[in-house]
Design an enzyme around this catalytic site. Structure first.
Site, PDB file in Angstrom:
ATOM      1  N   ASP A 239       0.836  -1.209   0.000  1.00  0.00           N
ATOM      2  CA  ASP A 239       0.000   0.000   0.000  1.00  0.00           C
ATOM      3  C   ASP A 239       0.871   1.260   0.000  1.00  0.00           C
ATOM      4  O   ASP A 239       0.585   2.223  -0.707  1.00  0.00           O
ATOM      5  CB  ASP A 239      -0.884   0.036   1.256  1.00  0.00           C
ATOM      6  N   HIS A 262      -3.398   4.937   4.484  1.00  0.00           N
ATOM      7  CA  HIS A 262      -3.417   5.715   3.240  1.00  0.00           C
ATOM      8  C   HIS A 262      -3.424   7.223   3.494  1.00  0.00           C
ATOM      9  O   HIS A 262      -2.695   7.969   2.857  1.00  0.00           O
ATOM     10  CB  HIS A 262      -4.646   5.343   2.417  1.00  0.00           C
TER      11      HIS A 262
HETATM   12 ZN   LIG Z   1      -4.215  -2.370   0.312  1.00  0.00          ZN
END
Ligand SMILES: [Zn+2]
Length: 306
Positions: A239, A262
């Site tokens: 990620d 994120h």
């Molecule tokens: Zn992910």
């Protein structure tokens, strides 16, 4: 030299959060184009959404980009990681729905097709984003930092109360195909109790035991169990690579994340671009390019997944 994909490749599947089906096509693009998404299902207004840090709408559970006309694409992080990790600098990603298909919850299906199709070299040098000064962001007990280095490393720590995840730490130099070998097949993960809460908020509508590792306490509920003992921290690194690719250029520096997500990686990029003297763009010699993600990737090193 910059790369694009040799020929168009397509993927069809369901979005993790929206539950909506979409077909996505990765198409070749010229040098300097970067990665852009095009919503082919939207006929009116500007349907191009650049995959850039300043187009990110703040979200907790996925990375969503939005253009000035309000057109968006959600859950772009895994395909962004696949492109960055395979060394693709330029691509047009056409999609006929609001969310990138989740596929198996990892970046492996994207990486496999990208490497089977192959890359095309373009006649322009790569420009890398070199970190010159440390920048960091912190929220509660979560933090993320970018610090100077002549290579790209990702260092990540997580600490979950669930015994099936627990405390995990991993650090990896992203050159020499390590993304393909060690990270790309690690799947997104969540707790069963969180799934129920997310569903109530209209999220995770496309989530199944086949496209996420679902845990509860010390149990892994997904059939087949884990692909790696530390699959969770590997997925967080995947990620991070995808979210850092929104800088618009490969990074020469060390990313360190602790319980970061994120939103925090995006806040870190905003902090970087807001801090005078914290970065510069360097034209990559072959020696520098060999230290970037994507250098030395081989289809033969892709893990076999069930
Ligand atoms: Zn992910």
């Amino acid at each position: 030299m910059q790369n694009t994909i040799k020929t168009s490749i397509s993927f069809t599947g369901t979005g993790l959060h929206s539950g909506k089906p979409a077909t996505l096509v990765i198409k070749p693009a010229p040098a300097g184009h970067g990665v852009k998404f095009l919503r082919v299902d939207i006929a009116l207004g500007d349907a191009v959404v650049p995959a850039r840090w300043d187009a990110v709408e703040q979200t907790q559970l996925c990375t969503k980009i939005l253009n000035a006309s309000g057109v968006s694409v959600s859950t772009i992080e895994h395909i962004m990681a696949a492109l960055a990790g395979c060394g693709i600098h330029n691509a047009l990603v056409e999609i006929d729905g609001p969310e990138v298909p989740i596929l198996d919850g990892s970046a492996e299906p994207f990486v496999r097709k990208i490497l089977e199709t192959g890359l095309r070299k373009l006649e322009e040098p790569i420009w890398a984003l070199k970190i010159l000064r440390e920048v960091s962001v912190k929220r509660g007990d979560a933090w993320a930092r970018l610090s100077p280095a002549d290579e790209m490393k990702i260092d990540f720590s997580i600490d979950f109360t669930d015994e099936a995840i627990g405390r995990q730490h991993k650090t990896l130099n992203m050159a020499n195909g390590s993304f393909v070998r060690e990270l790309c097949d690690s799947r997104t993960f969540c707790r069963q109790s969180d799934v129920d809460a997310m569903r109530e908020q209209g999220l995770a509508l496309g989530g199944t035991l086949e496209n996420a590792v679902v845990v509860e306490g010390d149990k892994v509920l997904s059939p087949g169990g884990l692909r790696h003992e530390d699959e969770a921290v590997r997925h967080k690194m995947l990620d991070a690579l995808g979210d850092l690719a929104l800088a618009g250029a490969p990074i020469l520096g060390i990313y360190t994340g602790s319980r970061a997500g994120h939103a925090m990686t995006n806040a870190l990029l905003r902090e970087l671009f807001d801090t005078e003297g914290a970065y510069c763009f360097v034209r990559c010699t072959p020696g520098i390019a060999a230290r970037l993600p994507g250098a030395g990737v081989h289809l033969g090193e892709l893990p076999e997944v069930a």
